[in-house]
Design a protein around this motif. Structure first.
Motif, mmCIF file in Angstrom:
data_model
loop_
_atom_site.group_PDB
_atom_site.id
_atom_site.type_symbol
_atom_site.label_atom_id
_atom_site.label_comp_id
_atom_site.label_asym_id
_atom_site.label_seq_id
_atom_site.Cartn_x
_atom_site.Cartn_y
_atom_site.Cartn_z
ATOM 1 N N GLN A 214 74.774 151.111 -55.595
ATOM 2 C CA GLN A 214 74.413 150.373 -54.388
ATOM 3 C C GLN A 214 73.878 151.329 -53.317
ATOM 4 O O GLN A 214 74.528 152.319 -52.949
ATOM 5 C CB GLN A 214 75.623 149.613 -53.841
ATOM 6 C CG GLN A 214 76.388 148.789 -54.870
ATOM 7 C CD GLN A 214 75.523 147.756 -55.551
ATOM 8 O OE1 GLN A 214 74.461 147.395 -55.041
ATOM 9 N NE2 GLN A 214 75.970 147.265 -56.702
ATOM 10 N N GLY A 215 72.681 151.046 -52.842
ATOM 11 C CA GLY A 215 72.081 151.835 -51.771
ATOM 12 C C GLY A 215 71.427 153.116 -52.208
ATOM 13 O O GLY A 215 70.915 153.864 -51.365
ATOM 14 N N VAL A 216 71.426 153.427 -53.514
ATOM 15 C CA VAL A 216 70.762 154.635 -54.002
ATOM 16 C C VAL A 216 69.262 154.363 -54.110
ATOM 17 O O VAL A 216 68.841 153.351 -54.677
ATOM 18 C CB VAL A 216 71.326 155.049 -55.378
ATOM 19 C CG1 VAL A 216 70.576 156.277 -55.911
ATOM 20 C CG2 VAL A 216 72.820 155.335 -55.275
ATOM 21 N N THR A 217 68.457 155.232 -53.576
ATOM 22 C CA THR A 217 67.005 155.032 -53.589
ATOM 23 C C THR A 217 66.321 155.899 -54.637
ATOM 24 O O THR A 217 66.785 156.994 -54.965
ATOM 25 C CB THR A 217 66.399 155.343 -52.214
ATOM 26 O OG1 THR A 217 66.700 156.707 -51.882
ATOM 27 C CG2 THR A 217 66.955 154.415 -51.162
ATOM 28 N N PRO A 224 57.357 149.897 -57.022
ATOM 29 C CA PRO A 224 58.280 150.254 -55.937
ATOM 30 C C PRO A 224 59.625 149.537 -56.037
ATOM 31 O O PRO A 224 59.720 148.394 -56.476
ATOM 32 C CB PRO A 224 57.514 149.830 -54.685
ATOM 33 C CG PRO A 224 56.083 149.827 -55.096
ATOM 34 C CD PRO A 224 56.074 149.408 -56.526
ATOM 35 N N GLN A 225 60.658 150.257 -55.589
ATOM 36 C CA GLN A 225 62.011 149.722 -55.560
ATOM 37 C C GLN A 225 62.153 148.690 -54.438
ATOM 38 O O GLN A 225 61.586 148.848 -53.354
ATOM 39 C CB GLN A 225 63.001 150.862 -55.336
ATOM 40 C CG GLN A 225 64.460 150.437 -55.282
ATOM 41 C CD GLN A 225 65.372 151.609 -54.942
ATOM 42 O OE1 GLN A 225 64.943 152.591 -54.319
ATOM 43 N NE2 GLN A 225 66.624 151.511 -55.348
ATOM 44 N N THR A 226 62.904 147.644 -54.718
ATOM 45 C CA THR A 226 63.246 146.658 -53.688
ATOM 46 C C THR A 226 64.508 147.114 -52.984
ATOM 47 O O THR A 226 65.532 147.383 -53.626
ATOM 48 C CB THR A 226 63.456 145.269 -54.319
ATOM 49 O OG1 THR A 226 62.231 144.845 -54.923
ATOM 50 C CG2 THR A 226 63.891 144.266 -53.269
ATOM 51 N N THR A 227 64.445 147.205 -51.641
ATOM 52 C CA THR A 227 65.601 147.701 -50.879
ATOM 53 C C THR A 227 65.985 146.748 -49.755
ATOM 54 O O THR A 227 66.694 147.135 -48.825
ATOM 55 C CB THR A 227 65.282 149.084 -50.283
ATOM 56 O OG1 THR A 227 64.160 148.960 -49.407
ATOM 57 C CG2 THR A 227 64.992 150.105 -51.370
ATOM 58 N N TRP A 239 71.183 146.133 -54.127
ATOM 59 C CA TRP A 239 69.977 146.882 -54.471
ATOM 60 C C TRP A 239 70.388 148.333 -54.610
ATOM 61 O O TRP A 239 71.316 148.800 -53.962
ATOM 62 C CB TRP A 239 68.873 146.709 -53.430
ATOM 63 C CG TRP A 239 69.175 147.294 -52.074
ATOM 64 C CD1 TRP A 239 69.716 146.659 -51.018
ATOM 65 C CD2 TRP A 239 68.954 148.654 -51.665
ATOM 66 N NE1 TRP A 239 69.850 147.498 -49.955
ATOM 67 C CE2 TRP A 239 69.370 148.740 -50.321
ATOM 68 C CE3 TRP A 239 68.419 149.787 -52.279
ATOM 69 C CZ2 TRP A 239 69.310 149.931 -49.595
ATOM 70 C CZ3 TRP A 239 68.343 150.971 -51.554
ATOM 71 C CH2 TRP A 239 68.787 151.035 -50.219
ATOM 72 N N GLY A 240 69.722 149.043 -55.481
ATOM 73 C CA GLY A 240 70.096 150.426 -55.710
ATOM 74 C C GLY A 240 69.425 150.981 -56.949
ATOM 75 O O GLY A 240 68.411 150.456 -57.419
ATOM 76 N N TYR A 259 66.870 150.124 -61.922
ATOM 77 C CA TYR A 259 66.813 150.122 -60.460
ATOM 78 C C TYR A 259 66.366 148.736 -60.006
ATOM 79 O O TYR A 259 65.859 147.925 -60.799
ATOM 80 C CB TYR A 259 65.879 151.214 -59.933
ATOM 81 C CG TYR A 259 64.407 150.972 -60.147
ATOM 82 C CD1 TYR A 259 63.611 150.456 -59.126
ATOM 83 C CD2 TYR A 259 63.798 151.251 -61.374
ATOM 84 C CE1 TYR A 259 62.247 150.234 -59.310
ATOM 85 C CE2 TYR A 259 62.441 151.045 -61.567
ATOM 86 C CZ TYR A 259 61.675 150.530 -60.541
ATOM 87 O OH TYR A 259 60.334 150.306 -60.721
ATOM 88 N N SER A 260 66.572 148.450 -58.744
ATOM 89 C CA SER A 260 66.289 147.108 -58.225
ATOM 90 C C SER A 260 64.791 146.898 -58.048
ATOM 91 O O SER A 260 64.138 147.615 -57.306
ATOM 92 C CB SER A 260 67.025 146.889 -56.898
ATOM 93 O OG SER A 260 66.746 147.938 -55.988
ATOM 94 N N THR A 261 64.285 145.904 -58.778
ATOM 95 C CA THR A 261 62.885 145.529 -58.644
ATOM 96 C C THR A 261 62.760 144.151 -58.016
ATOM 97 O O THR A 261 61.689 143.551 -58.031
ATOM 98 C CB THR A 261 62.209 145.518 -60.026
ATOM 99 O OG1 THR A 261 62.943 144.630 -60.887
ATOM 100 C CG2 THR A 261 62.193 146.900 -60.634
#
Length: 622
Positions: A214-217, A224-227, A239-240, A259-261
């Motif tokens: 959680q919260g890792v970018t 691109p990652q969804t944050t 997201w993370g 990772y969160s897409t």
């Protein structure tokens, strides 16, 4: 919080711990390894992990595990029709495990025989395992590259900061555009990272570590990652990402699994599931055989591990003031027998006299303690075995039910502190049961032809007793079992199948048992020998002498003599063998047109016990 920020905080924490006196070391893997945990040596730790919830469901079903090697094994969960229950996780939102009803268990990989050091009080550990497994998220028809994970190494400090690294290799395959991709080795990379507070004790020597997500970018420019996920409408808001080095190393086709897409849905299945590590530090005993025969003296091997020698100091001679180890005893003890529970010595009954010390009772003592023993003790004495510095021992104990027949309580192999001290951790009980064994019984009968005496052998996995053998419903006889065998003469049997059944009587130590087989008696072979004692002519009769022989019997029955010219049968006559297997056959005259080459085909048809045979003679008629 990104990976670099976490790594910096981990370093600060490590310095603080080191300043407080915790002995830390830097591993050869360099700064990517968290600090080595101080404390107890670990020699057989287990590591169990189920990847993530996405791997348990997938787009095409649960991901495939294959090609396991070394100390890796698969635990197949009910998500794939298996029954493993050793690795269980709570469903989302507690973890990323998909929710189901009834709740399914995940597929997981377990590594054994991990070595290193660990502090069971905090969960700090530096442990390495050998072995590998291969994962593929797609059906084989896609030819997606295999992901090969090898030789995990866990390094985590007392605060819970650390990482899990593995050697990571991609097999050959095709990319998203169908282009071939070569195999490539990416070396050792972080698969999981852990933040402070990630460790939770599950027993006195087991931990569950929850990976960071959680919260890792991560920086993935092409996707691109969804944050921006929120908890609006009851959503998880998750997201993370997994470690960036790992995410950017895996094939683009599977990269979004880590990772969160987006928000919600399959994205909630992407966080890594927790890692379970069992340090296997609790003292334990293994007994080579716990189901023993009710009569006679038997021997078992007792091995122990994790009996920390420093825990027991003798309070009485001969090891007063020395590390005094533990007793290993065959006994019959009361339900409440442990010294740590205040049980009196009368609750523990061991064999006495010649069957006691050195036979049914051994004393495991550190080798160094003998130098200070008073009176001086001989470590080579049958009374003793060594309690090794790593807390292990191995010895043999003799067991005989009759030695304790008058005592009450539970039969077993017991261990507890020797020489006076009370150490609860040393107190173990391994139950022993005495019962008659079920022997193996096998009946064999060699190949035999009619006319030869048949035999049968019964092999019994027991000594003593008798065997009664039947052929069909008729009793052949009864014989004693000698050296595990009983033999029977069956006499001359007719050709065909014969059912043999052996019934073993049993003994004081072995149950009755039976077995059977089918003996097939082959027909005896025969040889037909014919001689024209007088060849037939166009105007005169002839005669042939036929002899049918066999190596095992005197054949009986009929013979047929056929006189042929080419393929045409001219005459056919029959005869019956006498008791010596001989017959003379009169051959009729052949007629005026019989000039030329002829054949005499002599055929013995055989009977129920003897196989047929034939011979062909040739003669000319002028």
């Amino acid at each position: 919080m990104n990976r670099k920020t976490r790594r910096g905080l981990s370093a600060v924490t490590s310095l603080a711990v080191a300043a407080a006196g915790l002995a830390l070391g830097v591993t050869s893997a360099g700064p990517a390894q968290a600090e080595e945990a101080a404390g107890t040596a670990v020699t057989d730790a287990t590591f169990t992990w189920g990847l993530n919830g996405y791997a348990q469901q997938g787009i095409f079903g649960p991901w495939t595990y294959k090609d396991l090697s070394g100390n890796a094994e698969q635990l197949t969960g009910s998500t794939s029709g298996g029954s493993q229950t050793e690795y269980a996780v709570e469903p989302a939102p507690a973890t990323s495990m998909p929710v189901s009803s009834p709740q399914k268990t995940p597929n997981a990989i377990r590594f054994t025989e991990g070595t290193g050091t660990a502090d069971p009080a905090t969960g700090a550990a530096t442990i390495a395992w050998d072995g590998s497994y291969t994962v593929n998220a797609y059906p084989a028809s896609f030819n997606a590259p295999n992901e090969i994970y090898s030789d995990p190494e866990l390094s985590i400090d007392a605060e819970g900061n650390g990482e899990l690294t593995m050697d990571f290799t991609l097999g050959p395959g095709v990319d998203l555009n169908g282009n071939p991709t070569p195999a490539q080795s990416l070396g050792r990379i972080p698969i999981l990272e852990f933040d402070a507070g990630s460790a939770a004790a599950t027993s006195t020597d087991s931990y569950r570590y929850t990976p960071a997500y959680q919260g890792v970018t991560v920086d993935v420019p092409d996707a691109p990652q969804t944050t921006t996920c929120t908890t609006d409408g009851g959503a998880t808001g998750w997201w993370g990402a997994w470690p960036e080095e790992f995410v950017t190393s895996v094939p683009a086709s599977v990269r979004p699994h880590f990772y969160s897409t987006g928000c919600g849905g399959y994205n909630d299945l992407k966080p890594a599931l927790p890692v379970d590590v069992n340090l296997n530090l609790v003292p334990s005993v293994t007994v080579s055989d716990t189901r023993l025969l009710p009569h006679g003296t038997q021997e078992v091997t007792v091995t122990g591990r994790n009996f920390d020698p420093s825990l027991a100091t003798g309070t009485r001679p001969p090891f007063a003031g020395q590390k005094s180890g533990l007793y290993i005893a065959f006994g019959r003890y009361a339900e409440v027998w442990r010294p740590s529970e205040g049980a009196p010595s009368t609750s523990r009954v061991n064999p006495a006299g010649a069957n006691g010390n050195g036979v049914a009772v051994k004393w495991a003592v550190p080798a160094a303690s003998f130098a200070g023993s008073s009176p001086v003790q001989d470590p080579a004495s049958a009374t003793y075995t060594e309690l090794r510095p790593d807390g292990s021992f191995s010895t043999t104990i003799k067991v005989d039910q009759s030695w304790l027949s008058s005592a009450g309580g539970n039969f077993g192999i017991y261990t507890y502190a020797g020489g006076g001290p009370t150490v609860a951790a040393y107190e173990t009980y391994t139950p022993i049961a005495f019962a008659k064994a079920t022997p193996t019984v096998a009946v064999s009968a060699g190949k035999v032809s009619y006319g030869k005496g048949a035999t049968a052998t019964v092999v019994v996995g027991a000594e003593g007793g008798t065997v009664t053998l039947k052929r069909g419903s008729a009793t052949v006889g009864t014989a004693a079992v000698v050296d595990g065998r009983a033999s029977f003469a069956l006499g001359t049997l007719p050709a065909g199948a014969h059912s043999l059944t052996a019934a073993y009587s049993g003994t004081d130590n072995y149950l009755a048992a039976s077995a059977g087989t089918t003996l097939t008696v082959a027909k005896a072979t025969s040889k037909t020998t014919a001689k024209l004692t007088k060849a037939p002519t166009r105007t005169k009769a002839g005669k042939a002498k036929v002899t049918v022989s066999s190596p095992t019997t005197k054949p009986s029955g009929k013979v047929t003599v056929v006189i042929k010219k080419g393929a045409k049968v001219l005459k056919r006559v029959k005869g019956t063998l006498n008791r010596n297997g001989v017959v003379s056959v009169n051959l009729p005259k052949l007629g005026k047109k019989a000039k030329g080459a002829h054949q005499v085909v002599v055929t013995y048809a055989g009977n129920g016990n003897v196989a047929g045979s034939k011979q062909t003679l040739r003669f000319k008629v002028r």
